[in-house]
Write a protein that holds these residues in place. Structure first.
Motif, PDB file in Angstrom:
ATOM      1  N   THR A  11      36.686 -74.858  94.544  1.00  0.00           N
ATOM      2  CA  THR A  11      36.720 -73.759  95.497  1.00  0.00           C
ATOM      3  C   THR A  11      37.300 -74.258  96.810  1.00  0.00           C
ATOM      4  O   THR A  11      37.458 -75.462  97.032  1.00  0.00           O
ATOM      5  N   LEU A  12      37.595 -73.338  97.687  1.00  0.00           N
ATOM      6  CA  LEU A  12      38.105 -73.695  99.005  1.00  0.00           C
ATOM      7  C   LEU A  12      37.092 -74.561  99.749  1.00  0.00           C
ATOM      8  O   LEU A  12      37.451 -75.540 100.407  1.00  0.00           O
ATOM      9  N   PHE A  13      35.790 -74.215  99.624  1.00  0.00           N
ATOM     10  CA  PHE A  13      34.754 -75.010 100.277  1.00  0.00           C
ATOM     11  C   PHE A  13      34.691 -76.424  99.696  1.00  0.00           C
ATOM     12  O   PHE A  13      34.543 -77.399 100.427  1.00  0.00           O
ATOM     13  N   ALA A  14      34.795 -76.537  98.368  1.00  0.00           N
ATOM     14  CA  ALA A  14      34.747 -77.857  97.744  1.00  0.00           C
ATOM     15  C   ALA A  14      35.946 -78.703  98.163  1.00  0.00           C
ATOM     16  O   ALA A  14      35.806 -79.892  98.433  1.00  0.00           O
ATOM     17  N   ALA A  15      37.120 -78.086  98.211  1.00  0.00           N
ATOM     18  CA  ALA A  15      38.323 -78.818  98.605  1.00  0.00           C
ATOM     19  C   ALA A  15      38.210 -79.351 100.033  1.00  0.00           C
ATOM     20  O   ALA A  15      38.740 -80.409 100.352  1.00  0.00           O
ATOM     21  N   ALA A  16      37.485 -78.615 100.877  1.00  0.00           N
ATOM     22  CA  ALA A  16      37.304 -79.045 102.265  1.00  0.00           C
ATOM     23  C   ALA A  16      36.077 -79.940 102.434  1.00  0.00           C
ATOM     24  O   ALA A  16      35.769 -80.370 103.541  1.00  0.00           O
ATOM     25  N   GLY A  17      35.382 -80.213 101.332  1.00  0.00           N
ATOM     26  CA  GLY A  17      34.187 -81.049 101.411  1.00  0.00           C
ATOM     27  C   GLY A  17      32.985 -80.331 102.000  1.00  0.00           C
ATOM     28  O   GLY A  17      32.045 -80.963 102.457  1.00  0.00           O
ATOM     29  N   LEU A  18      33.000 -79.011 101.984  1.00  0.00           N
ATOM     30  CA  LEU A  18      31.912 -78.238 102.591  1.00  0.00           C
ATOM     31  C   LEU A  18      31.041 -77.517 101.568  1.00  0.00           C
ATOM     32  O   LEU A  18      30.198 -76.713 101.948  1.00  0.00           O
ATOM     33  N   ASP A  19      31.243 -77.787 100.285  1.00  0.00           N
ATOM     34  CA  ASP A  19      30.520 -77.034  99.281  1.00  0.00           C
ATOM     35  C   ASP A  19      29.006 -77.244  99.346  1.00  0.00           C
ATOM     36  O   ASP A  19      28.237 -76.327  99.084  1.00  0.00           O
TER      37      ASP A  19
END
Length: 140
Positions: A11-19
């Motif tokens: 996900t976009l959050f996972a790609a940004a390390g925010l998941d």
């Protein structure tokens, strides 16, 4: 209306390390992660509850959860899938077309052939529900 293809990547959050650290709504943070964390519903999830007995035999069958929004129907269904190692598939009887429903059935058949079952959660089935709700319930 064509359904949106499901993303298989991060996900976009996972790609940004925010998941894991992304702020989440309070309801999401308090949502039970295991069936034994569900509060209430002892007649279903207690030691002698109907769902507990079904889980003990590893046979869920078809179930209908009824209640107002926010009472945990989807959460309990997800946790049942998790407890029985079933793939959880959620669709809406209002927004999902018959073609998409047939695709869900085909994917479930493929998973079954590979040894994994599917728990299909159809949300928004009502007496005035769409063709999808009627199609889904007519098959069972």
């Amino acid at each position: 209306m064509a359904s949106r293809p499901k993303s298989t990547g991060p996900t976009l959050f996972a790609a940004a390390g925010l998941d894991k650290d992304a702020p989440r709504p309070l309801a999401d943070r308090l949502r039970p992660q295991k069936l034994d964390e569900v509060v209430g519903q002892d007649h279903l999830l207690g030691p002698d509850g109907a769902l507990t007995r079904m889980l003990d035999t590893r046979s869920l069958g078809s179930l209908v959860f009824w209640g107002p929004p926010g009472t945990g129907k989807t959460t309990v269904a997800r946790l049942l899938a998790q407890a029985t190692d079933l793939h959880f598939e959620q669709i809406s009887a209002i927004f999902t077309g018959v073609a998409a429903l047939q695709q869900v059935f085909e994917e479930a058949r493929r998973r079954r052939d590979l040894g994994q079952g599917t728990l299909l959660f159809v949300d928004e089935i009502r007496s005035d529900a769409s063709r999808v709700g009627k199609e889904c319930t007519s098959r069972w």
